[in-house]
Design an enzyme around this catalytic site. Sequence first.
Site, short mmCIF file in Angstrom:
data_model
loop_
_atom_site.label_atom_id
_atom_site.label_comp_id
_atom_site.label_asym_id
_atom_site.label_seq_id
_atom_site.Cartn_x
_atom_site.Cartn_y
_atom_site.Cartn_z
N LYS A 13 0.62 -1.40 -0.51
CA LYS A 13 -0.17 0.61 -0.02
C LYS A 13 0.77 1.39 0.20
CE LYS A 13 -1.92 -1.16 3.79
NZ LYS A 13 -1.05 -2.20 3.88
N ARG A 88 -9.15 0.48 8.61
CA ARG A 88 -9.82 -0.77 8.83
C ARG A 88 -10.21 -1.51 9.62
NH1 ARG A 88 -3.17 0.90 8.88
NH2 ARG A 88 -2.30 -0.83 8.90
N ARG A 127 11.39 -5.31 5.14
CA ARG A 127 11.23 -4.08 5.16
C ARG A 127 11.76 -3.33 5.68
NH1 ARG A 127 5.29 -1.99 5.36
NH2 ARG A 127 5.60 -2.37 7.93
N ARG A 160 11.31 -1.35 11.52
CA ARG A 160 10.60 -0.41 12.55
C ARG A 160 10.12 -2.16 13.41
NH1 ARG A 160 5.03 0.20 9.02
NH2 ARG A 160 4.16 -0.90 10.08
N ARG A 171 -0.53 -8.88 13.37
CA ARG A 171 -1.50 -7.61 12.75
C ARG A 171 -1.45 -8.48 11.38
NH1 ARG A 171 4.29 -5.35 11.17
NH2 ARG A 171 3.13 -4.59 9.58
P1 ADP Z 1 1.37 -1.93 8.04
O1 ADP Z 1 1.69 -0.51 6.64
O2 ADP Z 1 2.32 -2.60 8.09
O3 ADP Z 1 0.19 -2.14 7.25
P2 ADP Z 1 1.27 0.86 9.20
O4 ADP Z 1 2.02 1.59 8.90
O5 ADP Z 1 -0.27 1.09 8.16
O6 ADP Z 1 1.54 -0.75 9.43
O7 ADP Z 1 0.32 0.98 10.36
C1 ADP Z 1 0.68 1.01 11.56
C2 ADP Z 1 0.11 0.64 13.17
O8 ADP Z 1 -0.38 1.53 12.89
C3 ADP Z 1 -1.10 -0.20 12.93
O9 ADP Z 1 -0.38 -1.84 13.52
C4 ADP Z 1 -1.65 0.02 13.49
O10 ADP Z 1 -1.40 -0.56 14.92
C5 ADP Z 1 -1.86 1.24 13.47
N1 ADP Z 1 -2.69 1.95 12.35
C6 ADP Z 1 -2.23 2.44 11.33
N2 ADP Z 1 -3.62 2.30 10.93
C7 ADP Z 1 -4.66 2.02 11.82
C8 ADP Z 1 -6.19 2.58 11.43
N3 ADP Z 1 -6.61 2.73 10.63
N4 ADP Z 1 -7.05 1.86 12.85
C9 ADP Z 1 -6.01 2.00 13.81
N5 ADP Z 1 -4.72 1.38 13.67
C10 ADP Z 1 -4.02 1.88 13.29
P1 ADP Z 2 2.51 -1.58 3.17
O1 ADP Z 2 2.48 -0.40 3.57
O2 ADP Z 2 0.79 -2.89 2.32
O3 ADP Z 2 2.72 -2.31 4.43
P2 ADP Z 2 4.70 -1.76 1.89
O4 ADP Z 2 4.46 -0.68 0.17
O5 ADP Z 2 5.55 -0.61 2.98
O6 ADP Z 2 3.65 -2.53 2.38
O7 ADP Z 2 5.61 -2.77 1.41
C1 ADP Z 2 6.72 -3.96 1.99
C2 ADP Z 2 7.39 -3.90 2.15
O8 ADP Z 2 7.32 -5.09 0.90
C3 ADP Z 2 8.92 -2.98 1.39
O9 ADP Z 2 9.38 -3.75 1.83
C4 ADP Z 2 8.29 -3.58 0.28
O10 ADP Z 2 9.45 -2.67 -0.83
C5 ADP Z 2 7.87 -4.07 -0.46
N1 ADP Z 2 7.16 -4.66 -1.76
C6 ADP Z 2 5.95 -3.58 -1.63
N2 ADP Z 2 5.46 -4.00 -3.42
C7 ADP Z 2 6.57 -5.44 -3.46
C8 ADP Z 2 5.95 -5.68 -4.64
N3 ADP Z 2 5.06 -6.19 -5.11
N4 ADP Z 2 6.74 -7.08 -5.05
C9 ADP Z 2 7.61 -7.19 -3.79
N5 ADP Z 2 8.24 -6.38 -2.79
C10 ADP Z 2 6.92 -5.53 -2.37
#
Ligand code: ADP
Ligand code: ADP
Length: 215
Positions: A13, A88, A127, A160, A171
């Site tokens: 994302k 979410r 990541r 992270r 998660r």
């Molecule tokens: P990822 O990209 O790995 O999905 P995020 O950076 O979006 O993780 O979120 C990291 C953490 O921040 C989540 O595990 C949660 O604790 C909190 N968080 C982020 N967005 C939301 C949301 N929309 N509702 C509740 N908690 C959230």
């Molecule tokens: P999210 O925001 O959904 O948690 P991220 O965009 O941070 O996900 O991506 C999670 C990890 O996977 C990062 O280390 C990113 O560089 C890698 N990644 C993202 N898209 C791809 C893909 N299409 N193929 C392989 N690795 C990816």
Amino acid sequence: MKLILLGPPGAGKGTQAKMLTDHFGIPQISTGDILRAAVKDGTPMGLRAKGYMDSGLLVPDEVVVGIVRERLQQSDCKSGFILDGFPRTVPQADALRETLESLAKDLDAVISLKVDTEALVGRLTGRRTCRQCGRGFHVVFDPPRQTGSCDACGGELYQRDDDREETIRKRLSVYSEQTAPLEAYYTGAGLLASVDGMLEINVVQQRIRGILQAR
Ligand code: ADP
Ligand code: ADP
Ligand code: ZN
């Protein structure tokens, strides 16, 4: 363009949102980035959120709903926005619908990124995130040009706290219980489009743009 990117942790994302931001010139609204900044600055909201984030749990709905409601009213969201990591839960989606109604805005699409669970674990453990701009890299799949520093801003890359295997599993289960129901929610609203998130980063981006062009 008013868009939600939906998908489990590691689906891509943030990566796709940053590319869409560069392409369309509309802001990315990442509740995760906003919460991490609040934790870093030690604000009351950050202090409240930290425990949930460290345990891989969702921060309470009213906290994130408040963040997004304020953010959407800022002038740079006039011509569009990309929501990344919000909503979410179903109550968050309901609150978003009310907020958008009150601002007379409509969503154009909800893009769901589909990725296998085992691939998600490998993505999240590898990541690396920029401390300064939040951009994500991957040690194997998307390495920075220079180890340890961000291609976009030169900021320091770090791992992270919640990208450790135990927290990742938590998660992912939180995602299937609390967030996955949003697929049906937005299918019902006629907004959902799925994209194969297992493809290469640039190919995923092309697929997303293709969907947006068709709408
Ligand atoms: P990822 O990209 O790995 O999905 P995020 O950076 O979006 O993780 O979120 C990291 C953490 O921040 C989540 O595990 C949660 O604790 C909190 N968080 C982020 N967005 C939301 C949301 N929309 N509702 C509740 N908690 C959230
Ligand atoms: P999210 O925001 O959904 O948690 P991220 O965009 O941070 O996900 O991506 C999670 C990890 O996977 C990062 O280390 C990113 O560089 C890698 N990644 C993202 N898209 C791809 C893909 N299409 N193929 C392989 N690795 C990816
Ligand atoms: Zn950076």
